[in-house]
Design a protein around this motif. Sequence first.
Motif, mmCIF file in Angstrom:
data_model
loop_
_atom_site.group_PDB
_atom_site.id
_atom_site.type_symbol
_atom_site.label_atom_id
_atom_site.label_comp_id
_atom_site.label_asym_id
_atom_site.label_seq_id
_atom_site.Cartn_x
_atom_site.Cartn_y
_atom_site.Cartn_z
ATOM 1 N N THR A 154 -16.630 -13.103 26.119
ATOM 2 C CA THR A 154 -16.502 -12.544 27.268
ATOM 3 C C THR A 154 -16.015 -10.992 27.135
ATOM 4 O O THR A 154 -15.722 -10.423 28.038
ATOM 5 C CB THR A 154 -15.395 -13.162 28.028
ATOM 6 N N ASP A 155 -16.010 -10.569 25.592
ATOM 7 C CA ASP A 155 -15.522 -9.445 25.400
ATOM 8 C C ASP A 155 -13.863 -9.225 25.977
ATOM 9 O O ASP A 155 -13.548 -7.879 26.199
ATOM 10 C CB ASP A 155 -16.347 -8.276 25.585
ATOM 11 N N ARG A 156 -13.191 -10.055 26.008
ATOM 12 C CA ARG A 156 -11.886 -9.786 26.311
ATOM 13 C C ARG A 156 -10.819 -9.706 25.287
ATOM 14 O O ARG A 156 -10.974 -10.410 24.268
ATOM 15 C CB ARG A 156 -11.299 -10.954 27.350
ATOM 16 N N HIS A 157 -9.749 -8.863 25.476
ATOM 17 C CA HIS A 157 -8.859 -8.773 24.541
ATOM 18 C C HIS A 157 -7.386 -8.686 25.083
ATOM 19 O O HIS A 157 -7.261 -8.509 26.222
ATOM 20 C CB HIS A 157 -8.852 -7.275 23.689
ATOM 21 N N TRP A 158 -6.428 -9.619 24.405
ATOM 22 C CA TRP A 158 -5.276 -9.447 24.994
ATOM 23 C C TRP A 158 -4.145 -9.659 23.811
ATOM 24 O O TRP A 158 -4.376 -10.191 22.899
ATOM 25 C CB TRP A 158 -4.972 -10.783 26.002
ATOM 26 N N ARG A 159 -2.871 -9.478 24.097
ATOM 27 C CA ARG A 159 -1.937 -9.328 23.152
ATOM 28 C C ARG A 159 -1.397 -10.747 22.945
ATOM 29 O O ARG A 159 -1.092 -11.435 24.022
ATOM 30 C CB ARG A 159 -0.753 -8.052 23.595
ATOM 31 N N VAL A 160 -1.299 -11.088 21.968
ATOM 32 C CA VAL A 160 -0.524 -12.604 21.574
ATOM 33 C C VAL A 160 1.098 -12.276 21.474
ATOM 34 O O VAL A 160 1.846 -13.009 21.895
ATOM 35 C CB VAL A 160 -1.232 -13.256 20.415
ATOM 36 N N CYS A 161 1.179 -11.296 20.456
ATOM 37 C CA CYS A 161 2.830 -11.223 19.932
ATOM 38 C C CYS A 161 2.823 -9.887 19.088
ATOM 39 O O CYS A 161 1.785 -9.272 18.803
ATOM 40 C CB CYS A 161 3.280 -12.445 19.230
ATOM 41 N N HIS A 162 4.089 -9.420 18.945
ATOM 42 C CA HIS A 162 4.239 -8.335 17.992
ATOM 43 C C HIS A 162 5.360 -8.663 17.077
ATOM 44 O O HIS A 162 6.229 -9.377 17.820
ATOM 45 C CB HIS A 162 4.634 -7.071 18.698
ATOM 46 N N ALA A 163 5.777 -7.841 16.003
ATOM 47 C CA ALA A 163 6.669 -8.348 15.359
ATOM 48 C C ALA A 163 7.140 -7.225 14.400
ATOM 49 O O ALA A 163 6.312 -6.364 14.041
ATOM 50 C CB ALA A 163 6.492 -9.533 14.531
ATOM 51 N N TYR A 164 8.387 -7.154 13.818
ATOM 52 C CA TYR A 164 8.925 -6.039 12.890
ATOM 53 C C TYR A 164 9.184 -6.865 11.733
ATOM 54 O O TYR A 164 10.484 -7.513 11.608
ATOM 55 C CB TYR A 164 10.000 -5.246 13.535
ATOM 56 N N ALA A 165 8.886 -6.513 10.589
ATOM 57 C CA ALA A 165 9.327 -7.120 9.535
ATOM 58 C C ALA A 165 9.668 -6.246 8.339
ATOM 59 O O ALA A 165 9.325 -4.970 8.370
ATOM 60 C CB ALA A 165 7.890 -8.100 8.604
ATOM 61 N N THR A 166 10.853 -6.761 7.744
ATOM 62 C CA THR A 166 11.490 -5.745 6.642
ATOM 63 C C THR A 166 10.976 -6.338 5.268
ATOM 64 O O THR A 166 11.129 -7.515 4.905
ATOM 65 C CB THR A 166 12.867 -5.927 6.554
ATOM 66 N N ARG A 177 0.850 -1.312 0.164
ATOM 67 C CA ARG A 177 -0.070 -0.112 -0.059
ATOM 68 C C ARG A 177 0.747 1.363 -0.135
ATOM 69 O O ARG A 177 0.454 2.294 -0.700
ATOM 70 C CB ARG A 177 -1.042 -0.091 1.326
ATOM 71 N N HIS A 178 2.087 1.198 0.604
ATOM 72 C CA HIS A 178 2.876 2.240 0.970
ATOM 73 C C HIS A 178 3.813 2.527 -0.555
ATOM 74 O O HIS A 178 3.913 3.461 -1.197
ATOM 75 C CB HIS A 178 3.682 2.430 1.954
ATOM 76 N N ALA A 179 4.143 1.342 -0.857
ATOM 77 C CA ALA A 179 5.144 1.427 -2.039
ATOM 78 C C ALA A 179 4.279 1.447 -3.374
ATOM 79 O O ALA A 179 5.138 2.108 -4.378
ATOM 80 C CB ALA A 179 5.893 -0.108 -2.405
ATOM 81 N N GLY A 180 3.147 0.996 -3.616
ATOM 82 C CA GLY A 180 2.738 1.004 -4.677
ATOM 83 C C GLY A 180 3.086 0.464 -5.926
ATOM 84 O O GLY A 180 2.838 0.562 -6.961
ATOM 85 N N SER A 181 3.718 -0.844 -5.254
ATOM 86 C CA SER A 181 4.344 -1.894 -6.291
ATOM 87 C C SER A 181 4.500 -3.243 -5.452
ATOM 88 O O SER A 181 4.261 -3.116 -4.251
ATOM 89 C CB SER A 181 5.698 -1.139 -6.849
ATOM 90 N N PRO A 182 4.721 -4.401 -6.073
ATOM 91 C CA PRO A 182 4.810 -5.593 -5.393
ATOM 92 C C PRO A 182 6.105 -5.484 -4.413
ATOM 93 O O PRO A 182 7.097 -4.937 -4.851
ATOM 94 C CB PRO A 182 5.105 -6.543 -6.622
ATOM 95 N N CYS A 183 5.977 -6.354 -3.156
ATOM 96 C CA CYS A 183 6.844 -6.199 -2.312
ATOM 97 C C CYS A 183 7.102 -7.621 -1.800
ATOM 98 O O CYS A 183 6.131 -8.682 -1.929
ATOM 99 C CB CYS A 183 6.502 -5.438 -0.980
ATOM 100 N N VAL A 184 8.120 -8.182 -1.224
ATOM 101 C CA VAL A 184 8.671 -9.500 -0.762
ATOM 102 C C VAL A 184 9.144 -9.174 0.644
ATOM 103 O O VAL A 184 9.653 -8.220 1.178
ATOM 104 C CB VAL A 184 9.614 -10.129 -1.805
ATOM 105 N N THR A 185 9.055 -10.356 1.345
ATOM 106 C CA THR A 185 9.601 -10.271 2.837
ATOM 107 C C THR A 185 10.988 -10.416 2.822
ATOM 108 O O THR A 185 11.592 -11.411 2.191
ATOM 109 C CB THR A 185 9.059 -11.359 3.735
#
Length: 597
Positions: free
Chosen positions: A124-136, A71-79
């Motif tokens: 139960t309307d509960r929310h909790w964090r599972v994980c976070h990550a940073y990908a390039t 969405r930011h690049a406006g072109s195909p991206c790969v991990t």
Amino acid sequence: KPFLNSLTMTSRVFGDLEDEEEEEEEEERINPTEVKMSQIVMPCHSNHRQELSVGQLLKWMDSTACLSAERHAGSPCVTASIDDIYFEHTISVGQVVNIRAKVNRAFNTSMEVGIQVSCEDLFTDRHWRVCHAYATFVTQRTSTGQKVTLKPIVPHSQKEQVEYSVAAERRRVRMVHDDIIKDLLSSGSIQEDEMDSDSSAVSNKVAAEKTKVESVELVLPPHANHQVNTFGGQIMAWMVNVATIAASRLCQAHPTLRTIDMFTFRGPSQVGDRLLMRAIVNNAFKNSMEVGVRAEAYHEEGPNRHINSAFMTFEVLDDHGKPCTLPRIRPEPLEGERRFQEAIARKKIRLDRKYIISRKQAEVPLSVPWNPTNQVYLSYNNVSALKMLSARNNWRLSSEKDMVRLYTLEHKSMLSFRVQAEVDVPADRAFCLLSELSDRPSWDTHYKYLRPGAVGSPTSANSPEGILQDFILLASRRKPCGSGDPYVIALRSVTLPTHPPTEGFNRGEVLCAGFTILETKQNKSLISYYNQASPEVLPYISTDIAGLSSSFYHTFCSCSQYLTRRRLQSDSEVQDDRHQASDGPTSLSEALHSTQL
């Protein structure tokens, strides 16, 4: 005040989910790169425990992040790579997975995407964090073979500004990740833990070759992305599968995946490729084991291509959710021994990263022990803490005199202050001069030179309580990573066994302090000094904050005069002046400066 020069490099973690939601409520603007995905966990997504399989979660995470990058690049991206992932909670069948991804910062042809994963219980309307990550992610080349240059990200909210700024630090860590392991192994500072070095019989250990797993997957169109390359998330899911089998062969139970270390995709794979996955348990510690996985691609003809390698940490939990004791591993000769030792090094790095990086600033003890094996992560924590402090938007102007301003900030019972003024000195020159902390006594009357073996005498000239204080400070220096970034000189307390408190002095501590230097018009600099006021520092500035004194103004004026006087001097002339000003024994600052780090 003594200081440490340190190598510096690379990830601020998000705070707890409640804090994130509070910040989001303040943000009215929607980030244009943000992509959200919500999935209800069905039985086909789960493992034998009716929990969402990690492989399926990784596929969803990678897909969401890729859409944000494109969405930011406006072109195909790969991990290109993914940083360490710590899985804090599991997700059960029937619960909802909410994934949010957005681009934190774009560099030239690569960008960092932050990924947050949370779980929602619909009943139960509960929310909790599972994980976070940073990908390039990187953009694919055009049909003519040219790279696509990315447009810069413009942060608007305080949170976006923090992530934008600290993304440069995370990038530094990624670039030296492999070198850190090599340095640990070559330095000989890595030793097996007590369980590994015991005298238990060899017969009680499991041969590593018994845990070997080899599996081949044929890449079909459903496994490919919209660019006809094998989906990165699919490759990760296959790797998790073989790693889980290898871990199960050691413990003869169903293991739980806890962490995936930072890894990099080395090359692409296409539809029609055969992917060969190999896994083996590299080392088993008391309550955890490391499994190494290697993925190679080959076609009908031609050599194997190394696609990716990953290292995953597993645990086995009992009925109460507590980690079980694991059997020991007997490594294979040569290569097995190498993997065995490298697993120990990675465990050390993993603990350093989790302890120093993946904790909130207030949770990290003030004076963390410094050593060469953790200097990269201490420096990261040092610089990112100062960047986070400077990015806060609720600073209050307390006093101003001749364009020298004193700001204060109260946040969670912590008082911080900022002194700011513009000086007629180029930013790069101001950075070089302020980086040399041994020169600070020449313009800051609160600082004194400490000579080795000198006995400090109580004095009321500079200390409100009549007792001088000494500090061991880690100084982490950063030049701008991109246009609009400031120069940074970050300071925090560390401990050194070789430098106990000086006789006659109290050992003070600094949580977060330092300078940011921003280039302005007409070759001038906007210099800001920050300090999270610890009890040792607060007495020095309390009268200034109360408006009863203007010592901050006189100190900053002295600093400005020092910079103006030295701006035209060469580095050699500055060194000569420094030596002339310090006759007698070498200062403790210089002694630390010459220490081999």
